[in-house]
Scaffold this motif. Structure first.
Motif, short mmCIF file in Angstrom:
data_model
loop_
_atom_site.label_atom_id
_atom_site.label_comp_id
_atom_site.label_asym_id
_atom_site.label_seq_id
_atom_site.Cartn_x
_atom_site.Cartn_y
_atom_site.Cartn_z
N LYS A 1 7.93 8.22 -11.36
CA LYS A 1 8.02 7.26 -10.27
C LYS A 1 9.28 6.40 -10.40
CE LYS A 1 3.39 6.60 -8.45
NZ LYS A 1 2.42 5.60 -7.94
N GLU B 1 1.92 3.64 0.85
CA GLU B 1 0.51 3.85 0.52
C GLU B 1 0.33 4.51 -0.84
OE1 GLU B 1 -0.81 6.13 3.82
OE2 GLU B 1 -0.69 4.44 5.24
N ASN B 2 1.30 5.35 -1.24
CA ASN B 2 1.21 6.04 -2.52
C ASN B 2 1.70 5.19 -3.69
OD1 ASN B 2 0.19 8.26 -1.24
ND2 ASN B 2 2.10 9.42 -1.26
N GLY B 3 2.16 3.97 -3.40
CA GLY B 3 2.58 3.07 -4.47
C GLY B 3 4.00 3.27 -4.96
N GLU B 4 4.79 4.10 -4.27
CA GLU B 4 6.17 4.30 -4.69
C GLU B 4 6.97 3.00 -4.67
OE1 GLU B 4 8.39 6.53 -5.76
OE2 GLU B 4 6.94 8.11 -6.15
N ASP C 1 5.98 0.11 -5.30
CA ASP C 1 5.61 -0.74 -6.43
C ASP C 1 6.48 -0.46 -7.65
OD1 ASP C 1 3.57 -1.68 -4.79
OD2 ASP C 1 2.12 -0.24 -5.57
N LYS D 1 4.70 -5.64 0.58
CA LYS D 1 4.80 -5.38 -0.87
C LYS D 1 5.99 -6.11 -1.48
CE LYS D 1 1.65 -1.98 -1.35
NZ LYS D 1 0.64 -1.84 -2.43
#
Length: 405
Positions: free
Chosen positions: A69, A163-166, A168, A203
């Motif tokens: 990530k 939505e997949n947290g990328e 973050d 975010k």
């Protein structure tokens, strides 16, 4: 060995915009061959070289494979067999994936020229989702090319990434770098509009995101919505070509309104003080440079007082100069006044409204600066008495100013 001009230089040339820098991709070469030709290696993560005469960047064609990530989670492969089309495929947007060969012919495997004509920001391929920085870059391009729209399928990919947290996984320094660049574009509000539409603003800057939908008194704010107002303020600052600290302060100045109790709405009593802590939190989280942080903090804290300057007693005016450290940092105080001007005029119908309070505060600062603090200090032997005497002298100087300059 073949050399192609790629990316922004080709894009801007096709748009009729000024080209600042040229970037080149080299196909069919090895690092050893580049060095033998006199190119100087400078790339840390992949092979990039500086031309021995022009000092422009030449990168070996490469591919990238996602391994973790974040924007650093890539394995890079550069070799003579990597084709130009493969190199262009790893780029973010079709309008940035156009190349020009040494004869001037365009190589456009992903139809970037068509998207330039249609004014569309579109991702090159599915690999777009692998790098969260691409969301920020696209939003920044939206601020630069304000008449471009984002392709629906690209919007969907960005929402998927959020939505997949990328998002973050983004590091603070890179977020600030892209936000700062976007703030310096022609229409910064477009950057935040794009980030909000895909959910990334919540975010990255939840303090700004929550301002949308928060009402204000329509008498003073015809736009009513606080988030809309902040966008107008930032765009006004950009239209005046104000510096980055002013534009960032414009973005931050009303954060306190996002925490106003529901029963108080649409009024926002005390939002200035509530906003100070929020601004400091944002600056700490994103590691914002001190010059931007300081202007944003004093703007959030004191913009309400600046608008009442003509109603203030001279001692209150001098206290404001002290609280903002205007006597020691007059340039920062000027940035504060520019941010306040942007706030006043960042409202529908208020764009050319007079703001005499700013000129009054400038004259008050000049009057206070004219006081010889050293001469006064020589008359007293205690620090407290010196401070009081200097303060009173500055108050007298402000009180004696003519009503109009």
């Amino acid at each position: 060995m073949q050399v192609y001009c790629v990316g922004g230089a080709v894009r801007d040339e096709l748009l009729g915009r000024a080209v600042k820098d040229h970037d080149y991709v080299v196909v069919g070469a090895t690092p050893e061959q580049m060095t033998a030709l006199g190119y100087r290696p400078v790339g840390k993560d992949f092979p990039v070289f500086l031309h021995p005469k022009t000092q422009e960047e030449y990168a070996l064609a490469r591919t990238e494979r996602k391994t973790a990530k974040g924007y650093k989670g890539f394995q890079v492969y550069a070799a003579p067999e990597v084709t130009l089309e493969q190199d262009l495929a790893r780029r973010d947007l079709t309008i940035n994936a156009i190349a020009r060969d040494s004869e001037g012919a365009l190589i456009d495997p992903y139809r970037g020229v068509d998207d330039l004509r249609a004014r569309i920001l579109r991702h090159v391929g599915p690999a777009f989702v692998e790098d969260p920085v691409r969301i920020l870059r696209l939003a920044r391009f939206a601020a630069r090319f304000a008449d471009f729209t984002v392709a629906a399928e690209t919007q969907a990919l960005m929402r998927e990434m959020v939505e997949n947290g990328e998002v973050d996984a983004l590091i603070p320094e890179r977020v600030w770098q892209e936000l700062a660049k976007g703030l310096m574009e022609a229409r910064p509000s477009r950057m935040f509009e794009v980030l909000r539409q895909c959910g990334a603003l919540k975010k990255i800057l939840p303090e700004v995101d929550r301002l949308f939908g928060v009402p204000q008194p329509p008498l003073y704010h015809p736009e009513v919505d606080t988030g809309v107002h902040v966008m107008l303020v930032v765009d006004y600052a950009a239209a005046q070509n104000f510096d980055l600290p002013v534009r960032f302060a414009a973005l931050m100045h009303d954060l306190g309104k996002g925490t106003t109790p529901a029963e108080m709405l649409p009024r926002h009593i005390g939002h200035e003080q509530r906003g100070v802590g929020l601004v400091k939190d944002v600056c700490k989280r994103l590691r914002v440079p001190n010059d931007c942080r300081d202007v944003a903090v004093i703007t959030a804290n004191f913009h309400g007082k600046a608008y009442r300057a003509l109603e203030m007693r001279p001692d209150t005016v001098v206290q404001l100069l002290h609280d903002t450290d205007a006597l020691r940092q007059p340039q920062r105080f000027e940035a504060f006044l520019q941010a306040c001007e942007s706030d006043v005029r960042g409202r529908p119908g208020f764009e050319t409204r007079a703001f005499p309070e700013a000129d009054y505060l400038r004259r008050a600062l000049a009057a206070a600066q004219a006081i010889d603090a050293g001469a006064i200090a020589g008359q007293f032997d205690q620090a407290e008495k010196i401070r009081d005497a200097v303060f009173r002298a500055r108050v007298d100087a402000v009180a004696q100013m003519p009503a109009n300059s």
